[in-house]
Write an enzyme that holds these catalytic residues in place. Structure first.
Site, PDB file in Angstrom:
ATOM      1  N   ALA A  65       0.858  -1.186   0.000  1.00  0.00           N
ATOM      2  CA  ALA A  65       0.000   0.000   0.000  1.00  0.00           C
ATOM      3  C   ALA A  65       0.892   1.234   0.000  1.00  0.00           C
ATOM      4  O   ALA A  65       2.040   1.180   0.456  1.00  0.00           O
ATOM      5  CB  ALA A  65      -0.873  -0.020   1.246  1.00  0.00           C
ATOM      6  N   GLY A 108       0.683  -5.124   0.670  1.00  0.00           N
ATOM      7  CA  GLY A 108      -0.381  -5.178  -0.323  1.00  0.00           C
ATOM      8  C   GLY A 108       0.070  -5.744  -1.665  1.00  0.00           C
ATOM      9  O   GLY A 108      -0.740  -6.300  -2.415  1.00  0.00           O
ATOM     10  N   GLU A 111      -0.278  -9.255  -1.260  1.00  0.00           N
ATOM     11  CA  GLU A 111      -1.716  -9.526  -1.100  1.00  0.00           C
ATOM     12  C   GLU A 111      -2.440  -9.545  -2.443  1.00  0.00           C
ATOM     13  O   GLU A 111      -3.268 -10.427  -2.700  1.00  0.00           O
ATOM     14  CB  GLU A 111      -2.337  -8.509  -0.140  1.00  0.00           C
ATOM     15  CG  GLU A 111      -1.851  -8.754   1.290  1.00  0.00           C
ATOM     16  CD  GLU A 111      -2.278  -7.682   2.276  1.00  0.00           C
ATOM     17  OE1 GLU A 111      -2.515  -8.022   3.430  1.00  0.00           O
ATOM     18  OE2 GLU A 111      -2.368  -6.496   1.889  1.00  0.00           O
ATOM     19  N   GLU A 131       4.170  -5.391   7.363  1.00  0.00           N
ATOM     20  CA  GLU A 131       3.359  -4.373   8.033  1.00  0.00           C
ATOM     21  C   GLU A 131       3.763  -4.188   9.488  1.00  0.00           C
ATOM     22  O   GLU A 131       3.763  -3.075  10.019  1.00  0.00           O
ATOM     23  CB  GLU A 131       1.870  -4.743   7.944  1.00  0.00           C
ATOM     24  CG  GLU A 131       1.238  -4.480   6.572  1.00  0.00           C
ATOM     25  CD  GLU A 131       1.415  -5.616   5.577  1.00  0.00           C
ATOM     26  OE1 GLU A 131       2.264  -6.510   5.815  1.00  0.00           O
ATOM     27  OE2 GLU A 131       0.714  -5.620   4.555  1.00  0.00           O
TER      28      GLU A 131
END
Ligand code: CAA
Length: 257
Positions: A65, A108, A111, A131
């Site tokens: 992200a 992400g 992911e 994270e």
């Protein structure tokens, strides 16, 4: 359609989407995800596309992200733009998808790769859910999909330490189809997608659905689901063509119906 953060092309019956934000190692800002969703929708609508490859650069598939974009979000803002709503455009895609991953696939990035139906890895791939190192928890399905893919101990260790897994280890752990030289990654992924796209599209959709339902259903219900799909194929033109072609000793011509 012109995009700022992705490149989109077709190669035969394969749709190829390349994340293209090199200045941020393809960090997944909202604009990039919106473009990705649009490009996927266009490929879903296009009857000429039978499979889709999602890739990044040789240095980074995606570094997660966009931390600079999300760092000051309030919980309410985070809730409003939940990753599961916006990013899940990939897992909702009803055509087979391949993530071709070279370099970093972090947070992400990993992911969205795991939202694809399979991962093909370049030999320089580095996968992780870091994270915890920035005071956060994976928010795009990482704890769930990684655990299902590689088992609890290894997933737990990766999530709790933020350690990156190299390509060979990821393949051994069952996360990827295989590892190829990074320079050949896109060609190999397009060839694999091309093979898949050479079959009947409604049939490949059903295969994808049957494999994915494993994650949603107990075994008995999954077996019934699969059996009913098989029965349904017996009413399809492509089943008649495929089995007829076998008996006639000729290649089939799929009508995609
Ligand atoms: N968000 C925003 N910008 C990022 C980024 C990210 N996730 N990752 C890298 N960038 C930017 C850097 O800030 C840098 O930009 P500037 O040149 O303007 O400073 C540029 O990309 C190049 O990055 P580095 O200089 O850091 O490159 P490096 O080769 O030294 O390190 C790296 C590479 C190890 C991947 C490092 O960039 C890194 O650790 N990135 C962050 C990884 C991360 O924590 N990802 C998880 C994000 S949170 C998340 O994804 C939540 C979720 O589950 C949904």
């Amino acid at each position: 359609m012109t995009y700022k953060n992705i490149l989109v092309e077709t190669r035969g019956r394969v749709g190829l989407i390349t994340l293209n934000r090199p200045e941020a190692l393809n960090a997944l800002c909202a604009a990039l995800i919106a473009e990705l969703s649009q490009a996927l929708d266009a490929f879903i609508e296009d009857d000429g596309i039978g499979a889709i490859v999602l890739t990044g650069s040789e240095k980074a598939f995606a570094a997660g992200a966009d931390i600079k974009e999300i760092r000051l979000m309030t919980p309410a803002e985070a809730h409003a733009r939940t990753f599961t709503n916006t990013w899940e455009c990939i897992s909702r895609c009803n055509k087979p998808t391949i993530a071709a991953v070279a370099g970093y696939a972090l947070g992400g990035g990993l992911e969205i790769a795991m939202m694809c139906d399979m991962l093909l890895l370049g030999d320089n791939a580095k996968l992780g859910l870091p994270e915890i190192t920035i005071g956060a928890v994976p928010g795009g399905g990482g704890t769930q999909r990684l655990t299902r893919a590689i088992g609890k101990s290894k997933a737990m260790e990766m999530c709790l330490t933020g350690r990156m897994m190299a390509a060979e280890e990821a393949e051994r752990a069952g996360l990827a189809v295989r590892v190829v030289p990074a320079a050949d990654l896109v060609a190999e992924a397009v060839a694999l997608a091309g093979k898949i796209a050479s079959f009947s599209l409604p049939i490949s959709r059903m295969v994808k659905e049957a494999v994915n339902i494993t994650y949603e259903m107990p075994l008995k219900a999954g077996l019934q689901f699969e059996h009913r799909l098989f029965n349904l194929t017996m009413a399809m033109e492509d089943q008649a063509e495929g089995m007829g072609a076998f008996v006639d000793k000729r290649p089939p011509t799929w009508k995609h119906r």
